[in-house]
Design a protein around this motif. Structure first.
Motif, PDB file in Angstrom:
ATOM      1  N   SER A 165      10.840  -3.704  -1.916  1.00  0.00           N
ATOM      2  CA  SER A 165      11.886  -2.745  -1.593  1.00  0.00           C
ATOM      3  C   SER A 165      11.324  -1.429  -1.050  1.00  0.00           C
ATOM      4  N   ILE A 166      10.021  -1.233  -1.116  1.00  0.00           N
ATOM      5  CA  ILE A 166       9.390  -0.024  -0.595  1.00  0.00           C
ATOM      6  C   ILE A 166       8.965  -0.272   0.848  1.00  0.00           C
ATOM      7  N   PRO A 167       9.386   0.583   1.783  1.00  0.00           N
ATOM      8  CA  PRO A 167       8.926   0.409   3.168  1.00  0.00           C
ATOM      9  C   PRO A 167       7.398   0.498   3.224  1.00  0.00           C
ATOM     10  N   PRO A 168       6.748  -0.278   4.087  1.00  0.00           N
ATOM     11  CA  PRO A 168       5.279  -0.323   4.118  1.00  0.00           C
ATOM     12  C   PRO A 168       4.620   1.043   4.290  1.00  0.00           C
ATOM     13  N   GLU A 169       5.264   1.949   5.029  1.00  0.00           N
ATOM     14  CA  GLU A 169       4.652   3.265   5.247  1.00  0.00           C
ATOM     15  C   GLU A 169       4.774   4.172   4.020  1.00  0.00           C
ATOM     16  N   ARG A 170       5.539   3.750   3.018  1.00  0.00           N
ATOM     17  CA  ARG A 170       5.738   4.551   1.802  1.00  0.00           C
ATOM     18  C   ARG A 170       5.031   3.968   0.583  1.00  0.00           C
ATOM     19  N   VAL A 171       4.250   2.911   0.758  1.00  0.00           N
ATOM     20  CA  VAL A 171       3.523   2.316  -0.362  1.00  0.00           C
ATOM     21  C   VAL A 171       2.298   3.170  -0.650  1.00  0.00           C
ATOM     22  N   GLY A 172       2.196   3.629  -1.895  1.00  0.00           N
ATOM     23  CA  GLY A 172       1.079   4.480  -2.310  1.00  0.00           C
ATOM     24  C   GLY A 172      -0.186   3.692  -2.576  1.00  0.00           C
ATOM     25  N   LEU A 173      -1.200   4.393  -3.043  1.00  0.00           N
ATOM     26  CA  LEU A 173      -2.515   3.799  -3.270  1.00  0.00           C
ATOM     27  C   LEU A 173      -2.503   2.723  -4.347  1.00  0.00           C
ATOM     28  N   ASN A 174      -1.552   2.799  -5.274  1.00  0.00           N
ATOM     29  CA  ASN A 174      -1.481   1.824  -6.361  1.00  0.00           C
ATOM     30  C   ASN A 174      -0.235   0.955  -6.282  1.00  0.00           C
TER      31      ASN A 174
ATOM     32  N   LYS B  38     -10.838   7.909  -5.245  1.00  0.00           N
ATOM     33  CA  LYS B  38     -10.600   6.561  -4.721  1.00  0.00           C
ATOM     34  C   LYS B  38     -10.048   5.668  -5.828  1.00  0.00           C
ATOM     35  N   PRO B  39      -9.084   4.799  -5.495  1.00  0.00           N
ATOM     36  CA  PRO B  39      -8.526   3.885  -6.502  1.00  0.00           C
ATOM     37  C   PRO B  39      -9.534   2.807  -6.876  1.00  0.00           C
ATOM     38  N   ASN B  40      -9.230   2.096  -7.976  1.00  0.00           N
ATOM     39  CA  ASN B  40     -10.132   1.047  -8.463  1.00  0.00           C
ATOM     40  C   ASN B  40     -10.324  -0.080  -7.463  1.00  0.00           C
ATOM     41  N   ASN B  41      -9.264  -0.455  -6.758  1.00  0.00           N
ATOM     42  CA  ASN B  41      -9.358  -1.539  -5.793  1.00  0.00           C
ATOM     43  C   ASN B  41      -8.959  -1.007  -4.421  1.00  0.00           C
ATOM     44  N   PRO B  42      -9.903  -0.344  -3.720  1.00  0.00           N
ATOM     45  CA  PRO B  42      -9.542   0.316  -2.465  1.00  0.00           C
ATOM     46  C   PRO B  42      -9.068  -0.618  -1.360  1.00  0.00           C
ATOM     47  N   GLN B  43      -9.527  -1.863  -1.330  1.00  0.00           N
ATOM     48  CA  GLN B  43      -9.101  -2.772  -0.268  1.00  0.00           C
ATOM     49  C   GLN B  43      -7.616  -3.078  -0.383  1.00  0.00           C
ATOM     50  N   GLN B  44      -7.138  -3.334  -1.603  1.00  0.00           N
ATOM     51  CA  GLN B  44      -5.707  -3.575  -1.791  1.00  0.00           C
ATOM     52  C   GLN B  44      -4.907  -2.328  -1.462  1.00  0.00           C
ATOM     53  N   ALA B  45      -5.449  -1.157  -1.793  1.00  0.00           N
ATOM     54  CA  ALA B  45      -4.742   0.095  -1.512  1.00  0.00           C
ATOM     55  C   ALA B  45      -4.562   0.293  -0.011  1.00  0.00           C
ATOM     56  N   VAL B  46      -5.599   0.028   0.777  1.00  0.00           N
ATOM     57  CA  VAL B  46      -5.508   0.179   2.231  1.00  0.00           C
ATOM     58  C   VAL B  46      -4.468  -0.787   2.792  1.00  0.00           C
ATOM     59  N   GLN B  47      -4.428  -1.992   2.240  1.00  0.00           N
ATOM     60  CA  GLN B  47      -3.470  -2.986   2.726  1.00  0.00           C
ATOM     61  C   GLN B  47      -2.050  -2.679   2.263  1.00  0.00           C
ATOM     62  N   GLY B  48      -1.926  -1.808   1.252  1.00  0.00           N
ATOM     63  CA  GLY B  48      -0.592  -1.455   0.763  1.00  0.00           C
ATOM     64  C   GLY B  48      -0.007  -2.495  -0.151  1.00  0.00           C
ATOM     65  N   THR B  49      -0.858  -3.174  -0.919  1.00  0.00           N
ATOM     66  CA  THR B  49      -0.383  -4.170  -1.876  1.00  0.00           C
ATOM     67  C   THR B  49      -0.605  -3.645  -3.281  1.00  0.00           C
ATOM     68  N   PRO B  50       0.154  -4.120  -4.253  1.00  0.00           N
ATOM     69  CA  PRO B  50      -0.014  -3.637  -5.621  1.00  0.00           C
ATOM     70  C   PRO B  50      -1.424  -3.910  -6.134  1.00  0.00           C
ATOM     71  N   ALA B  51      -1.944  -3.004  -6.942  1.00  0.00           N
ATOM     72  CA  ALA B  51      -3.293  -3.143  -7.474  1.00  0.00           C
ATOM     73  C   ALA B  51      -3.344  -4.162  -8.610  1.00  0.00           C
ATOM     74  N   GLU B  52      -2.249  -4.314  -9.350  1.00  0.00           N
ATOM     75  CA  GLU B  52      -2.256  -5.242 -10.472  1.00  0.00           C
ATOM     76  C   GLU B  52      -1.866  -6.649 -10.013  1.00  0.00           C
ATOM     77  N   ALA B  53      -2.095  -7.621 -10.893  1.00  0.00           N
ATOM     78  CA  ALA B  53      -1.704  -8.991 -10.567  1.00  0.00           C
ATOM     79  C   ALA B  53      -0.199  -9.026 -10.353  1.00  0.00           C
ATOM     80  N   PRO B  54       0.252  -9.711  -9.300  1.00  0.00           N
ATOM     81  CA  PRO B  54       1.686  -9.700  -9.020  1.00  0.00           C
ATOM     82  C   PRO B  54       2.495 -10.389 -10.108  1.00  0.00           C
ATOM     83  N   ASN B  55       3.620  -9.803 -10.439  1.00  0.00           N
ATOM     84  CA  ASN B  55       4.589 -10.453 -11.305  1.00  0.00           C
ATOM     85  C   ASN B  55       5.957 -10.222 -10.686  1.00  0.00           C
ATOM     86  N   VAL B  56       6.977 -10.736 -11.282  1.00  0.00           N
ATOM     87  CA  VAL B  56       8.295 -10.659 -10.670  1.00  0.00           C
ATOM     88  C   VAL B  56       8.713  -9.209 -10.460  1.00  0.00           C
TER      89      VAL B  56
END
Length: 120
Positions: free
Chosen positions: A38-47, A12-30
């Motif tokens: 640019s990644i289709p939602p169905e292709r976003v990995g766990l991190n 399991k990843p460090n932040n499983p809730q973000q992984a399920v939602q398909g958002t980046p695990a780290e703080a967003p930057n540009v």
């Protein structure tokens, strides 16, 4: 053994809730915001990375997080584009309904296919 470990050999990843939602695990930057957009939602990995099986992995993780679904080891999760494909056997229609509900809530899931699932 959990879903993610059994199906994909992953912990399991460090932040499983973000992984399920398909958002980046780290703080967003540009850079990560642009890369994720640019990644289709169905292709976003766990991190938050590109992953051909990203949706299936995030559905497996969502199943791991639900105590009603964590001990079913006769069902498998795959994907075809944005469609989550469930294959195998479940103990009851109620469990299958719960799995469909959980899978539909994962970001990038457009449909859930269950024609390869048997109940019993």
């Amino acid at each position: 053994m959990g879903w993610l470990k059994r199906l994909f050999g992953l912990e399991k990843p460090n932040n499983p809730q973000q992984a399920v939602q398909g958002t980046p695990a780290e703080a967003p930057n540009v850079a990560s915001s642009t890369a994720t957009e640019s990644i289709p939602p169905e292709r976003v990995g766990l991190n938050g990375e590109y992953d051909q099986s990203g949706l299936a992995k995030r559905v497996a993780l969502a199943f791991d997080q639900d105590p009603q679904l964590d001990d079913i080891n006769t069902l498998y999760v795959a994907q075809t584009g944005g469609t989550v494909v469930l294959k195998g056997k479940v103990p009851s229609q109620e469990i299958l309904n719960k799995m469909i509900s959980v899978a539909r809530q994962v970001n990038g899931a457009t449909a859930v296919e269950t024609n390869q699932v048997t109940i019993g």
